[in-house]
Scaffold this motif. Structure first.
Motif: not given
Length: 741
Positions: A239-242, A256-261, A273-277, A324-327
């Protein structure tokens, strides 16, 4: 005058039986001379690739290739290609590297000494060819001389060469050994202390000597090592590669088109104001706020609008790692903190992180961790990725000893099948909460032992695992010397019960695992959660039980030398039980984890905070196995069964996803800092005995790891019944058994 080197065979006459002496007429021994050449590494590369990679599943570095090219050019000369001298030398180097415990990458300092191998081989070469000694084969010479040159910083495993023929085939004497000779109980304090080197991407042995009172820096290293293991395990996930491997059941929902980051917490500064994991450790700040911390900093979490993925799939408590996925929302000052919004790396950054979805880090299967999922047609283990060369328990690594152990296991099962006409199932009987101070416990044990004593000898379990607490209350802390006497009397009563079943004492191994109420830990904790790992029950209380085993074995017929005598083993909590080396790894842990999770878990959404989650909700997890089959009925019984199954799944997923047996803050469940490796569940064991007396009995398989909870041996339901788990080692499946008495 030359002295006759041959001793006389007739002391009376002083003459040898066959007189042969050194004479000047004998021609001197000749040694074929080799004209050294300068061999470029690029010219030798095809032969090295064919020998090391294709034949032995090894990867050779450029520096090692340069060393081998110089060695082959010096000792094989111009005939290195035409006469096949180089290929034979490289083949012996690869075999010696494997026997010396070298890693999958052949390089100086990577598990074995390449220079030492070449030095040994050079002394056994003549005319560019390897010549074994008159009495000692080359493979025995190399295996005996390389042990002092191993690199102790890297974890690898030396394969014993005394019982192995050329090509890895085991001798017949090893193949017919009884499986209990390959049964090993490993105490928590004997497990190798491994730390993951984040920069070098490998495990190392801790250099410091373990102590019960280590330096404060070891506490920091405890959480840093846990983070590094979880982080590298996460980055290995597809999931973090493709984007093809995304799953809504194991990770936060994010497209995400490129997987998780992953984003380090310190990198959130200036990106409001940006989204991050982000990945971090859940903790509670001194002001009572929930925060998330990684190696770069910490930030306050706002879970008022978040949801757990999957819905009610696992518990989340402080002390666990979470995704955690959020802003990120930046503020000028964090409430209750003296650090400003731009405090920088190493402290709490200003603002807050508004979570949208949260979950634990996804679990990784054992075969993926060890790199053994894909096998070649010749049953050799693939060399692609994995940590198969790491010896996590001190019984041998999967790649070094796995093929040999599988051969021994298969040969034993075939021998038993030919002798008695049917296949053999290696079983283990598991009993938990064996309260010897309870009236019905001894009768319950008699029921279990009587059931197995009536079976054929080949159907008797290879081991009986008896798990505490062996007393219901910690009596030793308050009763002084009298408490110790009473506790010993309980085990004396157990010895009388065991003496009624001499056949089981002769044919099985009994393993005793203590609980929090057992000595001497209970003398200081008053029955509360003690430090883990904890030592075994002292020998002071176990002498009578050991005497019963000695008496039973003294009257046994030991005509079959392959069958070892039965024995009683008193081990620590937690402990590991292995069978056939690294093939079967069974972790044993006694702790009431489910109740602690319910008391300290956090809620998300409108009820976000440090509150108790209601366990009576259904779970949407997809497990490979279940403790009870699914049903379409909506009766109260079926609803209750679904609720019980959901709780069991939730408990299993929580523990295995975290990869540690005690994912709690240290004040809640104290841990000996220098022995935290004994609590790690990485790689996943083949089976986990999670003895939780406050949870229902279950057997569930999650990500290839079979988790079993025996529950209470003598349930408190008013019925005269006994329940335990019978575990089939070869099938890696257990089932809950119940008998009335």
């Amino acid at each position: 005058m030359d002295i006759d080197p041959v001793p006389s065979s007739s002391p009376g006459f002083g003459t040898p039986l066959h007189a042969f002496r050194k004479t000047r007429s004998n021609p001197p021994s000749t040694r074929t001379s080799i004209l050294p050449i300068l061999l470029p590494p690029s010219t030798l590369r095809p032969v090295a690739f064919r020998t090391f990679t294709r034949k032995h599943n090894l990867t050779i570095s450029s520096s090692a290739l340069q060393t081998l090219a110089s060695f082959v050019g010096k000792n094989c000369g111009s005939g290195w290609r035409e006469e096949g001298l180089a290929e034979r030398v490289l083949d012996e180097v690869a075999k010696s590297w494997r026997r010396a415990g070298g890693g999958v990458i052949v390089d100086e300092g990577k598990g074995a000494s390449l220079k030492a191998i070449l030095q040994v081989l050079e002394g056994n070469m003549s005319g560019g060819r390897l010549v074994a000694g008159k009495n000692t084969p080359i493979h025995e010479v190399t295996s005996s001389k390389l042990s002092p040159n191993l690199d102790s910083n890297l974890i690898s495993e030396t394969v014993p060469g005394a019982n192995t023929r050329e090509g890895g085939e085991s001798e017949e004497g090893d193949l017919i050994l009884h499986p209990r000779r390959w049964l090993k109980v490993i105490e928590a304090f004997d497990i190798p202390r491994l730390t993951y080197h984040g920069d070098m991407k490998h495990f190392e042995i801790a250099k410091s000597k373990p102590s019960l009172f280590p330096a404060p820096s070891h506490k920091t290293a405890l959480f840093r090592d846990r983070y590094n293991i979880v982080h590298q395990r996460l980055l290995r996930s597809e999931s973090f590669q493709t984007s093809s491997g995304l799953s809504s059941h194991s990770l936060p929902s994010r497209t995400l088109s490129t997987g998780y980051k992953l984003t380090p917490i310190a990198n959130l500064l200036g990106r409001s104001g940006t989204s991050h994991l982000i990945l971090g450790l859940l903790s509670v700040s001194p002001t009572g706020e929930l925060s998330l911390s990684d190696q770069t900093g910490s930030i306050v979490l706002d879970l008022g609008h978040a949801r757990i993925v999957p819905e009610d799939g696992s518990w989340l408590v402080p002390g666990m790692f979470a995704l955690v996925d959020g802003i990120y929302e930046q503020e000028g000052h964090v409430k209750g903190s003296s650090l400003g919004g731009n405090s920088g790396v190493g402290g709490a950054i200003g603002g807050r992180f508004i979570g949208i979805s949260i979950c634990g880090p996804p679990c990784e299967r054992r075969d993926i961790t060890l790199g053994t999922r894909h096998r070649q047609s010749n049953s050799e283990i693939s060399s692609s990725g994995g940590l198969g060369w790491v010896d996590f328990l001190g019984v041998g690594s999967e790649r070094a000893r796995g093929p040999r152990m599988r051969q021994i296991q298969a040969q034993y099962l075939q021998t038993v099948h030919n002798n008695d006409g049917h296949g053999r199932r290696l079983k283990i009987a598991i009993m938990s909460e064996v309260n010897l101070d309870s009236i019905g416990t001894l009768e319950a044990l008699k029921t279990v032992f009587n059931y197995y004593s009536k079976l054929n000898v080949t159907d008797i379990p290879v081991a009986f695992v008896l798990i505490g607490n062996f007393v219901q209350e910690a009596i030793i802390n308050s009763s002084g010397q009298a408490g110790s006497i009473v506790y010993k009397e309980y085990f004396d009563a157990l010895s009388l019960t065991l003496s009624e079943f001499p056949l089981l004492l002769q044919q099985s191994t009994f393993v005793f695992v203590p609980g929090d109420n057992d000595p001497w830990s209970s003398a200081f904790s008053t029955g509360a959660a003690s430090t883990v790992p904890r030592h075994a029950i002292p020998e002071l209380f176990t002498t009578r039980v050991k005497r019963v085993f000695a008496t039973a074995n003294a009257h046994a017929d030991r005509s079959k030398m392959s069958e070892p005598p039965g024995e009683a083993i008193w081990t620590s909590n937690p402990a590991r039980l292995t069978l056939f080396g690294p093939l079967h790894d069974i972790a044993i842990f006694r702790d009431d984890i489910s109740s602690r999770l319910r008391r300290t878990s956090i809620k998300v959404g409108s009820d976000a905070g440090l509150k108790t989650i209601d366990p009576d909700e259904n779970s949407g997890l997809d497990f490979e196995d279940q403790s009870a089959p699914r049903t379409q009925h909506t009766s109260p019984e079926s609803n209750a069964m679904k609720s019980i199954t959901a709780i069991a799944r939730k408990l299993v997923k929580t523990i295995l996803d975290q990869g540690i047996l005690s994912p709690f803050p240290l004040p809640m469940r104290p841990v000996l800092w220098d022995y935290v490796s004994s609590l790690q569940l990485y790689p996943l064991p083949t089976a986990l005995i999670l003895a939780d007396s406050e949870s229902v009995p279950f057997c569930i398989t999650y990500e290839g790891c079979h988790v079993m909870n025996p529950g209470r041996l003598f349930p408190e339901n008013g019925l005269s019944s006994v329940q335990w788990i019978e575990y089939d080692v070869l099938r890696n499946r257990g089932r809950v058994r119940e008998e009335r008495f």
